[in-house]
Design an enzyme around this catalytic site. Structure first.
Site, mmCIF file in Angstrom:
data_model
loop_
_atom_site.group_PDB
_atom_site.id
_atom_site.type_symbol
_atom_site.label_atom_id
_atom_site.label_comp_id
_atom_site.label_asym_id
_atom_site.label_seq_id
_atom_site.Cartn_x
_atom_site.Cartn_y
_atom_site.Cartn_z
ATOM 1 C CE LYS A 13 -2.247 -0.610 3.817
ATOM 2 N NZ LYS A 13 -1.867 -1.826 4.529
ATOM 3 N NE ARG A 33 -5.486 -1.918 9.556
ATOM 4 C CZ ARG A 33 -4.454 -1.138 9.335
ATOM 5 N NH1 ARG A 33 -4.587 -0.047 8.660
ATOM 6 N NH2 ARG A 33 -3.277 -1.424 9.821
ATOM 7 N NE ARG A 56 6.973 -2.317 5.902
ATOM 8 C CZ ARG A 56 5.658 -2.230 6.037
ATOM 9 N NH1 ARG A 56 4.932 -1.688 5.089
ATOM 10 N NH2 ARG A 56 5.074 -2.707 7.110
ATOM 11 N NE ARG A 111 5.738 -0.274 9.915
ATOM 12 C CZ ARG A 111 4.585 -0.310 9.282
ATOM 13 N NH1 ARG A 111 4.427 0.362 8.159
ATOM 14 N NH2 ARG A 111 3.571 -1.000 9.750
ATOM 15 N NE ARG A 165 1.122 -4.447 11.056
ATOM 16 C CZ ARG A 165 2.164 -4.231 10.258
ATOM 17 N NH1 ARG A 165 3.337 -4.720 10.558
ATOM 18 N NH2 ARG A 165 2.023 -3.526 9.182
HETATM 19 P P1 AMP Z 1 -0.269 0.087 9.318
HETATM 20 O O1 AMP Z 1 1.000 0.851 9.154
HETATM 21 O O2 AMP Z 1 -1.361 0.579 8.400
HETATM 22 O O3 AMP Z 1 -0.070 -1.391 9.216
HETATM 23 O O4 AMP Z 1 -0.810 0.396 10.811
HETATM 24 C C1 AMP Z 1 -0.026 0.101 11.946
HETATM 25 C C2 AMP Z 1 -0.918 0.030 13.171
HETATM 26 O O5 AMP Z 1 -1.598 1.292 13.398
HETATM 27 C C3 AMP Z 1 -2.054 -0.993 13.098
HETATM 28 O O6 AMP Z 1 -1.601 -2.297 13.460
HETATM 29 C C4 AMP Z 1 -3.064 -0.415 14.109
HETATM 30 O O7 AMP Z 1 -2.622 -0.637 15.427
HETATM 31 C C5 AMP Z 1 -2.936 1.089 13.852
HETATM 32 N N1 AMP Z 1 -3.884 1.556 12.793
HETATM 33 C C6 AMP Z 1 -3.547 2.112 11.593
HETATM 34 N N2 AMP Z 1 -4.643 2.432 10.882
HETATM 35 C C7 AMP Z 1 -5.710 2.066 11.631
HETATM 36 C C8 AMP Z 1 -7.120 2.115 11.431
HETATM 37 N N3 AMP Z 1 -7.669 2.601 10.288
HETATM 38 N N4 AMP Z 1 -7.928 1.657 12.426
HETATM 39 C C9 AMP Z 1 -7.408 1.175 13.574
HETATM 40 N N5 AMP Z 1 -6.078 1.074 13.817
HETATM 41 C C10 AMP Z 1 -5.218 1.516 12.866
#
Ligand code: AMP
Length: 225
Positions: A13, A88, A122, A156, A167
């Site tokens: 993404k 999400r 990554r 990360r 996740r």
């Molecule tokens: P990502 O980088 O998109 O994988 O997001 C990392 C973490 O941020 C996720 O595992 C959640 O803890 C939190 N997070 C990011 N976007 C959302 C969302 N739209 N709703 C809830 N938690 C989120």
């Protein structure tokens, strides 16, 4: 161009969003990046969300929706935007339609095997946030350093295997209703994200132009931040 990018961790993404951001000057809003930044800065929001993000759990809808709502009010959203990592949940998807009009939701479909390899390779620039991969495109030109800043790239914290597994689980538990929602409102586009970026991007751009979502010329001097 008001796009939502949906994809499991490792679908790419961030890299897709980065491509459109650099070519068309379309702002990229990543809720995950916002949270990681706030946690690193130790802000009040950062402290509230830390417990969820570090364990790979979803941050409560109310907090995420408010953040996105504020972001979308900024004047630089005039050219459109790409939302990455939001919505999400079904609650978030419906709330987003109350806030603004979304042209299309792009679902980047990735197999688990490719996703795991991508995540382990990554690397992120801690200064500008650009995303690289040591196994796939875009690779850093020089040994784990940012092409733009020369800064040492980092991995990360939530790319470690235990958090990645969590996740994934959370993603598949909550994603189905969101996909169904965009299908039922005729806004879902599915893309095979196992393939390389150079194979997929020209195709995706053509589709976006054909369906009238991408109408912009590549940007020259537009400032987006
Ligand atoms: P990502 O980088 O998109 O994988 O997001 C990392 C973490 O941020 C996720 O595992 C959640 O803890 C939190 N997070 C990011 N976007 C959302 C969302 N739209 N709703 C809830 N938690 C989120």
């Amino acid at each position: 161009m008001r796009i939502v990018l949906i994809g499991a961790p490792g679908a790419g993404k961030g890299v897709y969003a980065q491509y459109f951001r650099e070519k068309y000057c379309i702002p990229h809003i990543s809720t995950g990046d916002i949270f990681r930044e706030e946690i690193a800065k130790g802000t009040e929001l950062g402290l509230r969300v830390k417990q969820y993000v570090e364990r790979g759990l979803l941050v409560p809808d109310e907090i995420v929706i408010n953040i996105v709502k504020e972001k979308l009010k900024q004047p630089n959203m005039q050219r459109g935007f790409i939302l990455d990592g939001f919505p999400r949940t079904l609650v978030q998807a419906k709330a987003l339609d109350e806030i603004t009009r979304i042209d299309i939701a792009i679902h980047l479909l990735v197999s688990e095997e490719v996703a795991v390899k991508r995540l382990s390779g990554r690397r992120v620039c801690p200064k500008c946030g650009r995303v690289y991969n040591i196994y796939y495109e875009p690779k850093p030109r020089e040994d784990e350093k940012c092409d733009y800043d020369g800064v040492q790239l980092i991995q990360r914290q939530d790319d470690n295997p235990e958090v990645v597994k969590q996740r994934y689980r959370v993603f598949y538990e909550t994603l189905t209703p969101v996909l169904e929602y965009y299908t039922s409102t005729r806004r879902l586009l599915e893309v095979n994200a196992d393939k390389s970026l150079s194979e997929i991007l020209p195709l995706l751009e053509k589709i976006l132009v054909d369906i009238g979502v991408l109408k912009l010329n590549p940007c020259k001097d537009v400032k987006i931040d």
